[in-house]
Design a protein around this motif. Structure first.
Motif, PDB file in Angstrom:
ATOM      1  N   GLU A 177      85.502 -43.555 110.698  1.00  0.00           N
ATOM      2  CA  GLU A 177      86.371 -43.555 111.851  1.00  0.00           C
ATOM      3  C   GLU A 177      87.254 -42.049 111.512  1.00  0.00           C
ATOM      4  OE1 GLU A 177      87.557 -47.741 111.916  1.00  0.00           O
ATOM      5  OE2 GLU A 177      85.679 -46.620 112.612  1.00  0.00           O
ATOM      6  N   GLU A 178      88.654 -42.763 110.883  1.00  0.00           N
ATOM      7  CA  GLU A 178      89.290 -42.376 109.994  1.00  0.00           C
ATOM      8  C   GLU A 178      88.864 -40.758 109.136  1.00  0.00           C
ATOM      9  OE1 GLU A 178      92.573 -44.652 108.481  1.00  0.00           O
ATOM     10  OE2 GLU A 178      91.972 -46.306 109.976  1.00  0.00           O
ATOM     11  N   LYS A 179      88.395 -41.350 108.703  1.00  0.00           N
ATOM     12  CA  LYS A 179      87.795 -40.211 107.684  1.00  0.00           C
ATOM     13  C   LYS A 179      87.309 -38.675 108.346  1.00  0.00           C
ATOM     14  CE  LYS A 179      86.026 -42.930 104.403  1.00  0.00           C
ATOM     15  NZ  LYS A 179      85.354 -43.276 103.429  1.00  0.00           N
ATOM     16  N   THR A 180      86.504 -38.064 110.488  1.00  0.00           N
ATOM     17  CA  THR A 180      86.295 -37.934 110.253  1.00  0.00           C
ATOM     18  C   THR A 180      87.978 -37.046 111.549  1.00  0.00           C
ATOM     19  OG1 THR A 180      84.006 -38.755 109.860  1.00  0.00           O
ATOM     20  CG2 THR A 180      84.388 -37.030 111.895  1.00  0.00           C
TER      21      THR A 180
ATOM     22  N   VAL B 123      94.361 -35.528 102.879  1.00  0.00           N
ATOM     23  CA  VAL B 123      94.561 -37.352 101.833  1.00  0.00           C
ATOM     24  C   VAL B 123      93.855 -37.226 102.226  1.00  0.00           C
ATOM     25  CG1 VAL B 123      96.028 -38.236 101.460  1.00  0.00           C
ATOM     26  CG2 VAL B 123      97.133 -36.318 102.153  1.00  0.00           C
ATOM     27  N   GLN B 124      93.345 -38.270 103.085  1.00  0.00           N
ATOM     28  CA  GLN B 124      92.639 -39.197 103.034  1.00  0.00           C
ATOM     29  C   GLN B 124      90.602 -39.193 102.421  1.00  0.00           C
ATOM     30  OE1 GLN B 124      91.058 -40.942 106.277  1.00  0.00           O
ATOM     31  NE2 GLN B 124      93.766 -42.257 106.642  1.00  0.00           N
ATOM     32  N   ALA B 125      90.388 -37.206 102.563  1.00  0.00           N
ATOM     33  CA  ALA B 125      89.455 -37.152 102.049  1.00  0.00           C
ATOM     34  C   ALA B 125      89.099 -36.823 100.387  1.00  0.00           C
ATOM     35  CB  ALA B 125      88.780 -35.818 102.552  1.00  0.00           C
ATOM     36  N   ALA B 126      91.150 -36.529 100.151  1.00  0.00           N
ATOM     37  CA  ALA B 126      90.495 -35.991  99.022  1.00  0.00           C
ATOM     38  C   ALA B 126      90.962 -37.673  97.612  1.00  0.00           C
ATOM     39  CB  ALA B 126      92.454 -35.762  98.943  1.00  0.00           C
ATOM     40  N   LEU B 127      91.540 -37.977  98.543  1.00  0.00           N
ATOM     41  CA  LEU B 127      91.179 -39.869  97.799  1.00  0.00           C
ATOM     42  C   LEU B 127      89.765 -40.483  97.566  1.00  0.00           C
ATOM     43  CD1 LEU B 127      94.697 -41.735  98.930  1.00  0.00           C
ATOM     44  CD2 LEU B 127      93.922 -40.800  96.820  1.00  0.00           C
ATOM     45  N   ALA B 128      88.824 -40.300  99.115  1.00  0.00           N
ATOM     46  CA  ALA B 128      87.543 -40.412  98.384  1.00  0.00           C
ATOM     47  C   ALA B 128      87.076 -40.001  98.033  1.00  0.00           C
ATOM     48  CB  ALA B 128      87.197 -40.046 100.272  1.00  0.00           C
ATOM     49  N   GLU B 129      87.219 -38.342  97.393  1.00  0.00           N
ATOM     50  CA  GLU B 129      86.525 -37.641  96.079  1.00  0.00           C
ATOM     51  C   GLU B 129      87.195 -38.263  94.813  1.00  0.00           C
ATOM     52  OE1 GLU B 129      84.244 -34.885  95.640  1.00  0.00           O
ATOM     53  OE2 GLU B 129      84.140 -35.675  97.535  1.00  0.00           O
ATOM     54  N   HIS B 130      87.498 -38.411  94.959  1.00  0.00           N
ATOM     55  CA  HIS B 130      88.201 -38.931  94.134  1.00  0.00           C
ATOM     56  C   HIS B 130      88.116 -40.413  92.904  1.00  0.00           C
ATOM     57  CE1 HIS B 130      91.489 -35.812  93.444  1.00  0.00           C
ATOM     58  NE2 HIS B 130      92.060 -36.010  92.522  1.00  0.00           N
ATOM     59  N   LYS B 131      87.951 -41.132  94.344  1.00  0.00           N
ATOM     60  CA  LYS B 131      87.068 -42.503  93.846  1.00  0.00           C
ATOM     61  C   LYS B 131      85.983 -42.507  94.283  1.00  0.00           C
ATOM     62  CE  LYS B 131      87.155 -47.107  96.179  1.00  0.00           C
ATOM     63  NZ  LYS B 131      87.929 -47.561  95.886  1.00  0.00           N
TER      64      LYS B 131
ATOM     65  N   GLU C  88     105.540 -24.754 116.991  1.00  0.00           N
ATOM     66  CA  GLU C  88     106.098 -25.598 118.314  1.00  0.00           C
ATOM     67  C   GLU C  88     105.648 -27.382 118.389  1.00  0.00           C
ATOM     68  OE1 GLU C  88     105.794 -23.559 121.120  1.00  0.00           O
ATOM     69  OE2 GLU C  88     106.149 -22.070 120.932  1.00  0.00           O
ATOM     70  N   LEU C  89     106.489 -28.223 118.891  1.00  0.00           N
ATOM     71  CA  LEU C  89     106.560 -29.495 118.529  1.00  0.00           C
ATOM     72  C   LEU C  89     105.590 -29.473 118.597  1.00  0.00           C
ATOM     73  CD1 LEU C  89     110.306 -30.042 120.074  1.00  0.00           C
ATOM     74  CD2 LEU C  89     109.464 -30.271 117.570  1.00  0.00           C
ATOM     75  N   SER C  90     105.228 -29.737 119.662  1.00  0.00           N
ATOM     76  CA  SER C  90     103.242 -29.474 120.838  1.00  0.00           C
ATOM     77  C   SER C  90     102.608 -30.103 118.974  1.00  0.00           C
ATOM     78  CB  SER C  90     103.738 -29.739 121.620  1.00  0.00           C
ATOM     79  OG  SER C  90     102.810 -27.951 121.692  1.00  0.00           O
ATOM     80  N   HIS C  91     102.625 -29.320 118.293  1.00  0.00           N
ATOM     81  CA  HIS C  91     101.839 -28.923 117.782  1.00  0.00           C
ATOM     82  C   HIS C  91     102.305 -29.739 116.246  1.00  0.00           C
ATOM     83  CE1 HIS C  91     101.492 -24.606 117.783  1.00  0.00           C
ATOM     84  NE2 HIS C  91     100.802 -25.512 119.111  1.00  0.00           N
ATOM     85  N   ILE C  92     103.212 -30.598 115.897  1.00  0.00           N
ATOM     86  CA  ILE C  92     103.468 -31.574 114.896  1.00  0.00           C
ATOM     87  C   ILE C  92     102.485 -32.955 115.215  1.00  0.00           C
ATOM     88  CG2 ILE C  92     104.970 -33.029 114.152  1.00  0.00           C
ATOM     89  CD1 ILE C  92     107.224 -31.685 114.707  1.00  0.00           C
ATOM     90  N   PRO C  93     102.335 -33.365 115.920  1.00  0.00           N
ATOM     91  CA  PRO C  93     100.838 -34.500 115.675  1.00  0.00           C
ATOM     92  C   PRO C  93      99.803 -33.893 115.190  1.00  0.00           C
ATOM     93  CG  PRO C  93     102.134 -34.349 118.097  1.00  0.00           C
ATOM     94  CD  PRO C  93     102.353 -33.273 117.038  1.00  0.00           C
ATOM     95  N   ILE C  94      99.648 -32.897 115.450  1.00  0.00           N
ATOM     96  CA  ILE C  94      98.143 -32.324 115.123  1.00  0.00           C
ATOM     97  C   ILE C  94      98.085 -32.114 113.798  1.00  0.00           C
ATOM     98  CG2 ILE C  94      96.626 -30.129 115.741  1.00  0.00           C
ATOM     99  CD1 ILE C  94      97.864 -30.070 118.419  1.00  0.00           C
ATOM    100  N   VAL C  95      99.211 -31.161 113.745  1.00  0.00           N
ATOM    101  CA  VAL C  95      99.805 -31.092 111.593  1.00  0.00           C
ATOM    102  C   VAL C  95      99.605 -31.869 110.838  1.00  0.00           C
ATOM    103  CG1 VAL C  95     100.793 -29.858 110.338  1.00  0.00           C
ATOM    104  CG2 VAL C  95     100.502 -28.451 111.822  1.00  0.00           C
ATOM    105  N   LEU C  96     100.442 -33.380 111.834  1.00  0.00           N
ATOM    106  CA  LEU C  96     100.310 -34.346 110.605  1.00  0.00           C
ATOM    107  C   LEU C  96      98.694 -35.201 111.300  1.00  0.00           C
ATOM    108  CD1 LEU C  96     103.491 -35.467 112.162  1.00  0.00           C
ATOM    109  CD2 LEU C  96     103.078 -34.683 109.811  1.00  0.00           C
ATOM    110  N   LYS C  97      97.868 -34.909 111.442  1.00  0.00           N
ATOM    111  CA  LYS C  97      96.942 -35.313 111.391  1.00  0.00           C
ATOM    112  C   LYS C  97      95.947 -34.742 110.498  1.00  0.00           C
ATOM    113  CE  LYS C  97      93.397 -37.820 114.330  1.00  0.00           C
ATOM    114  NZ  LYS C  97      92.523 -37.692 116.096  1.00  0.00           N
TER     115      LYS C  97
END
Length: 71
Positions: free
Chosen positions: A64-67, A28-36, A13-22
């Motif tokens: 706030e962007e990590k959670t 990605v942010q969690a993976a980068l933070a873990e590598h760091k 559903e097109l309405s799901h795209i923002p949720i999927v992207l978020k």
């Protein structure tokens, strides 16, 4: 065999795209933070080439962007 009513939907559903992207961004942010945190480099594709990014060059993300699910 399942009837048409019980067949799973095969479209996104097109309405799901923002949720999927978020969710993808949060992953990605969690993976980068873990590598760091572990002082491990990451490998990215940049300008048509494979580039290694050392842990000290991995960006920090505001808390706030990590959670996911907040805000």
């Amino acid at each position: 065999m399942l009837s048409d009513e019980r067949e799973p939907k095969k479209t996104l559903e097109l309405s799901h795209i923002p949720i999927v992207l978020k969710a993808l961004g949060a992953g990605v942010q969690a993976a980068l933070a873990e590598h760091k945190r572990l002082q491990q480099s990451v490998v990215v594709w940049k300008d048509g080439k494979v580039v290694e990014v050392p842990p000290e060059e991995i960006p920090e993300f505001p808390e706030e962007e990590k959670t996911p699910g907040k805000g």
